[in-house]
Design a protein around this motif. Sequence first.
Motif, PDB file in Angstrom:
ATOM      1  N   ASN A 114       8.868   6.663   2.893  1.00  0.00           N
ATOM      2  CA  ASN A 114       8.260   5.366   2.588  1.00  0.00           C
ATOM      3  C   ASN A 114       7.618   4.726   3.816  1.00  0.00           C
ATOM      4  OD1 ASN A 114      10.134   3.168   3.822  1.00  0.00           O
ATOM      5  ND2 ASN A 114      11.556   4.582   2.831  1.00  0.00           N
ATOM      6  N   SER A 115       6.800   3.709   3.582  1.00  0.00           N
ATOM      7  CA  SER A 115       6.007   3.111   4.658  1.00  0.00           C
ATOM      8  C   SER A 115       6.867   2.394   5.694  1.00  0.00           C
ATOM      9  CB  SER A 115       4.972   2.139   4.082  1.00  0.00           C
ATOM     10  OG  SER A 115       5.603   1.103   3.344  1.00  0.00           O
ATOM     11  N   ASN A 123       0.832  -1.203   0.000  1.00  0.00           N
ATOM     12  CA  ASN A 123       0.000   0.000   0.000  1.00  0.00           C
ATOM     13  C   ASN A 123       0.867   1.253   0.000  1.00  0.00           C
ATOM     14  OD1 ASN A 123      -2.462  -1.538   0.336  1.00  0.00           O
ATOM     15  ND2 ASN A 123      -1.846  -1.823   2.480  1.00  0.00           N
ATOM     16  N   TYR A 124       0.315   2.345  -0.494  1.00  0.00           N
ATOM     17  CA  TYR A 124       1.020   3.606  -0.425  1.00  0.00           C
ATOM     18  C   TYR A 124       1.201   4.018   1.038  1.00  0.00           C
ATOM     19  CZ  TYR A 124       0.633   4.704  -5.410  1.00  0.00           C
ATOM     20  OH  TYR A 124       0.771   4.700  -6.766  1.00  0.00           O
ATOM     21  N   PRO A 125       2.313   4.685   1.344  1.00  0.00           N
ATOM     22  CA  PRO A 125       2.451   5.248   2.694  1.00  0.00           C
ATOM     23  C   PRO A 125       1.492   6.420   2.868  1.00  0.00           C
ATOM     24  CG  PRO A 125       4.240   6.006   1.302  1.00  0.00           C
ATOM     25  CD  PRO A 125       3.477   4.989   0.492  1.00  0.00           C
ATOM     26  N   VAL A 141       0.320   9.873   2.781  1.00  0.00           N
ATOM     27  CA  VAL A 141       0.844  10.802   1.781  1.00  0.00           C
ATOM     28  C   VAL A 141       1.668  11.930   2.390  1.00  0.00           C
ATOM     29  CG1 VAL A 141      -1.261  12.205   1.760  1.00  0.00           C
ATOM     30  CG2 VAL A 141       0.229  12.152  -0.261  1.00  0.00           C
ATOM     31  N   TRP A 155       4.298  11.547  -0.602  1.00  0.00           N
ATOM     32  CA  TRP A 155       4.891  10.227  -0.343  1.00  0.00           C
ATOM     33  C   TRP A 155       6.427  10.284  -0.297  1.00  0.00           C
ATOM     34  CZ3 TRP A 155       1.459  10.006  -4.868  1.00  0.00           C
ATOM     35  CH2 TRP A 155       0.145   9.694  -4.535  1.00  0.00           C
TER      36      TRP A 155
END
Length: 340
Positions: free
Chosen positions: A228-229, A46-48, A50, A225
């Motif tokens: 990062n996650s 998944n995207y981190p 934002v 972003w």
Amino acid sequence: MLNGHGNSHFNIKELIQKDFSSNIWYRGLNTNLSVYLESTIHNVVNYPVVDAINLQQIVANSYGLTHNSVCITNGATEAFYLIAHAFSCKKSLIVIPSFSEYNDAPLLYKHSIETIRSADLDKVKDSDANLVWIGNPNNPDGKVLQIHTIEELLKENKEKVFVIDEAYAEVCNNFNSAISLISQYDNVFIVKSMTKQCVIPGLRLGYFIANEALRDKVAAYRMPWSVNSIALDAGSYIFNHLDDFTIDTKELKKESLQFQNTVNAIDGIEVIPSETNYFLCKLINHKAADLQSYLIGNYGFLIREASNFEGLDASYFRLAIQGEDYNTQCANAIKEFVSK
């Protein structure tokens, strides 16, 4: 700075046995953090978040600040470039010797550059600079400014904005952060790094703190972003377990002073006293690049050749503590080189 950074093994063919060029805490990655990140690796699908608002709130709460006082960045370096961008085409005054990014970031955004030695801080008021860049503790020499000195600078230079880089605060004994000044002054950024204390340089995680108006002015230039996650997960874990990442700075200073004294006793070397885990050295009759090559080739020891720090020349190098046994081995190897 694309080349010549500490902890950079990219262009070195020999095996490095011990890295004295790295001023990251040498005890290694926290085991519990490593296990935690392994358990959260699935989050990369998944995207981190934002704008990193989740970690931003955690950091702000830890300092008793509003969340809009904090901006999470891709390492402290991103903070430098964001600040320089927000003040494009202005003038920067840099206290030297200094980390090269204080120079590189303003140059990228068309600043004019002026430099000043730390011994001449009383002359800051004579400059027409818009930004003043200060490392505290400073890299590469480990010098520390007391908080009252910083406050005097803020008071006397209200038309200037100060960038105070505290990346090495956690590896300095009896250090007092200037974060307490944020609520009183609207002309200061405090830049922090989670790399040095927590041994995660590969994750690139840092943040800056300022009053809300100044923070928002700079955060507007951050790309979505940018963090990062995995880094965000690491930051959340660290701030929720800060006691697990506390360094015994009294022991650190003791080891550092012992190493400094041993190296300083070598004929042909001058050590600049430091309060941190790293310190700057000057060779009297040799070049640091030659010493670096000798130590790599004969011992697998990597030191930080320091000529690309603004204000230094080819005779300077930086060392960081790596444990008493390795410190002694390194000092002996340096003594061998200068006596040849």
